[in-house]
Write a protein that holds these residues in place. Structure first.
Motif, PDB file in Angstrom:
ATOM      1  N   TYR A 337       0.849  -1.187   0.000  1.00  7.92           N
ATOM      2  CA  TYR A 337       0.000   0.000   0.000  1.00  7.92           C
ATOM      3  C   TYR A 337       0.887   1.240   0.000  1.00  7.92           C
ATOM      4  O   TYR A 337       2.072   1.186   0.321  1.00  7.92           O
ATOM      5  N   TYR A 338       0.289   2.378  -0.366  1.00  7.16           N
ATOM      6  CA  TYR A 338       0.962   3.669  -0.244  1.00  7.16           C
ATOM      7  C   TYR A 338       0.052   4.557   0.589  1.00  7.16           C
ATOM      8  O   TYR A 338      -1.136   4.705   0.271  1.00  7.16           O
ATOM      9  N   PRO A 339       0.536   5.182   1.659  1.00  2.26           N
ATOM     10  CA  PRO A 339      -0.322   5.886   2.619  1.00  2.26           C
ATOM     11  C   PRO A 339      -0.788   7.264   2.166  1.00  2.26           C
ATOM     12  O   PRO A 339      -0.519   8.270   2.804  1.00  2.26           O
ATOM     13  N   ASP A 344      -5.775   3.253   2.959  1.00  2.08           N
ATOM     14  CA  ASP A 344      -4.951   2.327   2.175  1.00  2.08           C
ATOM     15  C   ASP A 344      -4.411   1.189   3.035  1.00  2.08           C
ATOM     16  O   ASP A 344      -4.471   0.015   2.647  1.00  2.08           O
ATOM     17  N   LEU A 345      -3.864   1.523   4.194  1.00  8.96           N
ATOM     18  CA  LEU A 345      -3.315   0.508   5.085  1.00  8.96           C
ATOM     19  C   LEU A 345      -4.409  -0.428   5.587  1.00  8.96           C
ATOM     20  O   LEU A 345      -4.214  -1.644   5.652  1.00  8.96           O
ATOM     21  N   ARG A 346      -5.564   0.122   5.917  1.00 10.17           N
ATOM     22  CA  ARG A 346      -6.662  -0.705   6.416  1.00 10.17           C
ATOM     23  C   ARG A 346      -7.115  -1.707   5.358  1.00 10.17           C
ATOM     24  O   ARG A 346      -7.381  -2.874   5.653  1.00 10.17           O
ATOM     25  N   ALA A 381      -5.951   2.047  -2.435  1.00  9.92           N
ATOM     26  CA  ALA A 381      -5.471   1.069  -3.411  1.00  9.92           C
ATOM     27  C   ALA A 381      -4.421   0.167  -2.792  1.00  9.92           C
ATOM     28  O   ALA A 381      -3.672   0.586  -1.907  1.00  9.92           O
ATOM     29  N   VAL A 382      -4.367  -1.064  -3.281  1.00 10.21           N
ATOM     30  CA  VAL A 382      -3.349  -2.015  -2.838  1.00 10.21           C
ATOM     31  C   VAL A 382      -2.848  -2.815  -4.025  1.00 10.21           C
ATOM     32  O   VAL A 382      -3.520  -2.902  -5.060  1.00 10.21           O
ATOM     33  N   LEU A 383      -1.661  -3.371  -3.868  1.00 13.00           N
ATOM     34  CA  LEU A 383      -1.103  -4.296  -4.846  1.00 13.00           C
ATOM     35  C   LEU A 383      -0.821  -5.602  -4.117  1.00 13.00           C
ATOM     36  O   LEU A 383      -0.059  -5.624  -3.154  1.00 13.00           O
ATOM     37  N   VAL A 384      -1.469  -6.676  -4.550  1.00 12.24           N
ATOM     38  CA  VAL A 384      -1.351  -7.973  -3.888  1.00 12.24           C
ATOM     39  C   VAL A 384      -0.418  -8.879  -4.683  1.00 12.24           C
ATOM     40  O   VAL A 384      -0.594  -9.053  -5.896  1.00 12.24           O
TER      41      VAL A 384
END
Length: 420
Positions: A337-339, A344-346, A381-384
């Motif tokens: 994630y990017y804060p 984003d973190l959640r 947003a996240v990247l998994v």
């Protein structure tokens, strides 16, 4: 028969050896820009994983490729940071060692990749930028503004790996940025630059954390106001990004399995599950294509994915990838994630917790990173990273329907919990 068997076995061994040694380093170059940033460029014949870590006063760039015979063992460097660099052949991978003359500030080195460009004849390249203590690097000296969503875990388990200072964004203005800029007056642009508040105009560098006021402003640049972060899945707008595609295969397994195919299959499954629960889901790609189109630069391709999320005023953006490492024993799930917002973190934690609790593979945890698609987009947003294609056990797993369906279900459950 015995002779035929032995000849067949020998042929297979030779074939495997050729595959393992497909990527080869052909040159290692360096340069220094006006800001005194030292850039090291490693030319590789094919796509290769990489990692960066510190070892005492030496900065190491590990590339998952053989050292070509024409590449020297060392090179002289004229920089305030280093006088030389060493290229060490480790057999299955190569390490470029940079003995430093000064102690670096935290997060002062950044690595990324440049894709092979048939039009110009340029090969696949791994790039490392190192910023001296007296300089503040914003990317203005970069020859090309690209980044790969490819975190690669080093074969050295050091504390630097946990913060992932590898594939960070070094980004100047894109075509989309310039278009937006033309709509603003020159005085407005100057004011925005001073305050560093417009996400489409000014990018926070990796050396500077995003404060709360910046995050708030990034969160409201969407056309329909703020994104929704609660109330269940019903009616939520979600954009899913299947990593790579078209001319970009992503990471490749030992048997030729391509990351782009695995990510697309799982992304489609996630979409189906979310839609069954009332969400409106868009995908950056639904087939094996480049999102921007043929012959796009990396920056154009990544921005095209961001544009899909922005176009539909999404409440969330989730990018799915498969990891790779120079260490074939490394495996597991991780979520990046990017804060830029408070959520984003959640979101990352909700998805990672579901994956970690329900799979018998390593939990590599939630990590902060500066990947283009999760940093340059306005919504959470996240990247998994869904295991490692370089790990033979996980490669076998990810090719199976069981793994793909379970991974998709757990990612969807993590998204659903986020909106609960």
């Amino acid at each position: 028969m015995r002779k035929i068997f032995l000849l067949t076995l020998l042929a297979c061994c030779m074939l495997l050896g050729a595959v393992a040694q497909a990527a080869q380093i052909t040159d290692v170059k360096w340069g220094v820009n006006k800001a005194d940033v030292l850039r090291i460029v490693v030319d590789v014949t094919d796509t290769a994983g990489y990692a960066v870590d510190m070892e005492g006063d030496t900065l190491n760039l590990t590339v998952n490729a053989d050292k070509g015979a024409q590449v020297p063992h060392s090179k002289a460097v004229k920089s305030s940071l280093a006088d030389s660099l060493k290229i060490v052949d480790k057999g299955s991978y190569t390490v470029v060692r940079v003995p430093l003359k000064q102690r670096l500030l935290e997060k002062s080195y950044k690595a990324f990749v440049l894709k092979k460009d048939p039009a110009t004849g340029r090969p696949f390249r791994v790039v490392l930028d190192v910023t001296p203590r007296h300089a503040s690097y914003s990317g203005s000296g970069a020859a090309t503004t690209v980044v790969s969503n490819r975190p690669v875990v080093s074969n050295r388990p050091t504390k630097n790996n946990s913060s992932i200072k590898k594939n960070t964004v070094i980004k100047t203005s894109t075509a989309a940025d310039k278009k937006a800029d033309k709509k603003k007056s020159s005085s407005k642009k100057k004011n925005d630059n001073k305050k560093n508040t417009a996400a489409a105009k000014t990018e926070t560098t990796v050396n500077k954390p995003v404060n709360k006021s910046d995050a708030d402003k990034l969160a409201v640049i969407k056309g329909n106001g703020r994104f929704s972060t609660s109330g269940g899945l019903d009616g939520k707008i979600i954009t899913l990004d299947a990593g790579h595609g078209g001319s970009d295969p992503g990471a490749i397994g030992s048997d030729g399995t391509k990351e782009k195919n695995i990510t697309l299959a799982i992304t489609k499954m996630v979409k189906e599950i979310l839609e069954q629960k009332g969400a409106k889901v868009y995908m950056t790609r639904t087939t094996d294509v480049d999102v921007f189109g043929p012959n796009a630069s990396d920056a154009e391709e990544l921005q095209a994915r961001v544009n899909v999320g922005e176009k539909y005023n999404s409440d969330m953006f989730v990018s799915l990838h498969i990891n790779s490492s120079v260490n074939k024993n490394v495996g597991g799930f991780s979520t990046y994630y990017y804060p830029k917002t408070d959520n984003d973190l959640r979101l990352a934690k909700n998805i990672q917790n579901k994956l970690a609790a329900n799979f018998g593979v390593d939990d590599l945890g939630v990590r902060q990173a500066n990947f283009y698609v999760i940093k340059r987009i306005s919504m959470p947003a996240v990247l998994v990273e869904m295991c490692f294609i370089s790990n033979e056990k996980e490669l076998t797993l990810m090719k199976g329907q069981w793994f793909q369906k379970k991974t998709a279900r757990l990612i969807a459950e993590g998204i659903e919990k986020y909106f609960a």
